[in-house]
Design an enzyme around this catalytic site. Structure first.
Site, PDB file in Angstrom:
ATOM      1  N   CYS A  89       0.824  -1.161   0.024  1.00  0.00           N
ATOM      2  CA  CYS A  89       0.096   0.060   0.027  1.00  0.00           C
ATOM      3  C   CYS A  89       0.806   1.337   0.011  1.00  0.00           C
ATOM      4  O   CYS A  89       0.277   2.152  -0.234  1.00  0.00           O
ATOM      5  CB  CYS A  89      -0.970  -0.040   1.193  1.00  0.00           C
ATOM      6  SG  CYS A  89      -1.838  -1.551   1.607  1.00  0.00           S
ATOM      7  N   HIS A 383      -9.249   2.609  -2.783  1.00  0.00           N
ATOM      8  CA  HIS A 383      -7.856   2.493  -2.480  1.00  0.00           C
ATOM      9  C   HIS A 383      -7.134   1.682  -3.268  1.00  0.00           C
ATOM     10  O   HIS A 383      -6.968   0.477  -3.069  1.00  0.00           O
ATOM     11  CB  HIS A 383      -7.938   1.905  -0.853  1.00  0.00           C
ATOM     12  CG  HIS A 383      -6.587   1.651  -0.405  1.00  0.00           C
ATOM     13  ND1 HIS A 383      -5.310   2.082  -0.840  1.00  0.00           N
ATOM     14  CD2 HIS A 383      -6.149   0.749   0.706  1.00  0.00           C
ATOM     15  CE1 HIS A 383      -4.290   1.425  -0.247  1.00  0.00           C
ATOM     16  NE2 HIS A 383      -4.860   0.629   0.806  1.00  0.00           N
ATOM     17  N   CYS A 413      -1.135   3.036   6.657  1.00  0.00           N
ATOM     18  CA  CYS A 413      -0.743   1.612   7.041  1.00  0.00           C
ATOM     19  C   CYS A 413      -0.347   0.763   5.598  1.00  0.00           C
ATOM     20  O   CYS A 413      -0.739   1.345   4.730  1.00  0.00           O
ATOM     21  CB  CYS A 413      -1.786   1.109   7.819  1.00  0.00           C
ATOM     22  SG  CYS A 413      -3.493   0.864   7.025  1.00  0.00           S
TER      23      CYS A 413
END
Length: 427
Positions: A89, A383, A413
């Site tokens: 991510c 996302h 995160c």
């Protein structure tokens, strides 16, 4: 001496939901759709770009090293180096961090750093038994041997699974990302109602920002090959309320789990680019900086509580800069899950964690809601994992300027038990 590094411009595509089939754009398509109009509005020639860095997690087979493919399709010189980075991510933020270091140490003056992800193009993967069966079939030489192998074919060999399912499961803990968010909800006592209230606020804030025109210039429309135009984030649900979200069932821990499709980020496709420049390049080309990158850092922790990655990466920055949580004017904390965001807020506000674990020595405190994701976040817009770190940094730079604020932190995160953070200062 380290050189100052500035964000001089940036843009992103609208984020479009994956709907059970490959979307109209590959990662490189997205990067090009976003990058071309961004480059067209620059006062410098493309030959002034020293380097291209792109974050991408789910690289597809036809686009190995998508940074290079995108750079060439954008018309950059054959001689302009380009490479792709991957830290789950955090990939879109890693591209910025790497560009920041190149310019800071004087080996580049202008860098395009971005992120692109088409989660709808995640590959279908064969079961291990099917792979072994195909390997055995490939080794068979005579018709009799092939017939014998065919007799071993099982129906489940014909059923693939979506690679994203395994990609969102930590290989060390065997927990998927939603389950790690459930752990945080339990540890910090985050209720379902609190998670739904936060999610509703995210949707309504992003809807408000879109209607007010605050995303114009930052979000550039895309046109598919069939002529369809995408000009907004299509996952936003205006008018969301706690009552409407409460009707959704838990996604990972039924029947009592706190994480639902309504208070978690969406699976989406999208790209984002930022253009970083040195002080010399700003002066030479008459550029107007949006913000200066002051500091960045990365942190690690137990993968089962990966959602606390932001606090582990923010803490070193606050210590180095001798800042407290209250000194940060704006926060962009990527909304992987509502429970995860709220747990980070709680952790920084608990002295036993802020001081005892993070070593903040009284610099912890509560992030006020009017400073946190002021225009909504990934729960509302989605996302696309390799893009999000880039998007939140871009939006932070623009929001600092719009609101006349001085300092902001973008943080997220990262699957695998990591976190990334970047401190910006208005130029």
């Amino acid at each position: 001496m380290p050189r100052p590094v500035y964000i001089v411009d940036g843009a992103r595509t609208p984020f479009i939901k994956a709907r059970g089939k490959p979307g109209p754009f590959t990662p490189v398509d997205l990067a090009v759709q976003c990058g071309r109009p961004l480059l067209l509005r620059q006062p410098f020639p493309v030959k002034a770009i020293d380097l291209v860095i792109l974050g991408c997690v789910n690289v597809i087979a036809d686009e190995m090293n998508p940074a290079r493919v995108a750079g060439l399709r954008l018309g950059l010189s054959d001689e302009t180096p380009a490479f792709t980075v991957q830290i789950n991510c955090g990939s879109g933020m890693q591209s910025l961090d790497t560009a920041f270091r190149y310019i800071e140490r004087g080996t580049a003056d202008i860098v395009m750093a971005g992120g692109a992800e088409a989660l709808s193009h995640s590959p279908l993967v064969l079961q291990r038994g099917a792979v072994d069966w195909f390997a055995e079939l490939n080794r068979a030489r005579s018709p009799g041997e092939r017939l014998k192998v065919f007799s071993k074919l099982k129906l489940n060999h014909l059923k693939p699974y979506v690679g994203l399912e395994r990609g969102l499961t930590d290989p060390i803990t065997e927990l998927n990302m939603g389950q790690t968010a459930e752990i945080l909800a339990h540890l910090f006592g985050i209720s379902r109602r609190e998670a739904d209230a936060y999610a509703a606020e995210s949707h309504n804030r992003l809807d408000h920002a879109t209607r007010e025109g605050w995303l114009k210039g930052e979000m550039l429309p895309m046109v598919a090959r069939d002529g369809q135009v995408f000009d907004h984030d299509d996952g936003v649900r205006p008018g969301s309320t706690v009552k409407s979200l409460s009707k959704l069932k838990p996604a990972f821990e039924r029947p009592y789990g706190k994480v639902t499709p309504g208070n978690a980020s969406q699976i989406t496709d999208g790209a984002s680019w930022l253009i970083l420049a040195s002080e010399e390049a700003v002066s030479q080309h008459g550029l107007t900086p949006l913000a200066r990158i002051v500091d960045s850092d990365w942190g690690g922790l137990d993968p089962s509580i990966m959602g606390l990655g932001p606090v582990t990466s923010v803490a070193p920055i606050l210590r180095r800069q001798e800042m407290a949580v209250a000194d940060v004017d704006l926060w962009e904390l990527n909304e992987a899950f509502a429970t995860q965001v709220l747990s980070c807020v709680a952790a920084l506000d608990q002295p036993d964690i802020a001081d005892g674990v993070l070593g903040l020595d009284g610099r912890g405190g509560r992030i006020e809601r009017d400073k946190l994701n002021v225009d909504g976040g990934a729960i509302a817009c989605g996302h696309p994992v390799g893009t999000s770190g880039n998007r939140i940094t871009l939006h932070l730079a623009n929001t600092l300027k719009r609101l006349g604020k001085k300092r902001g932190i973008a943080t997220q995160c990262i699957g695998g038990g990591l976190g990334g953070a970047m401190l910006l200062e208005a130029a």
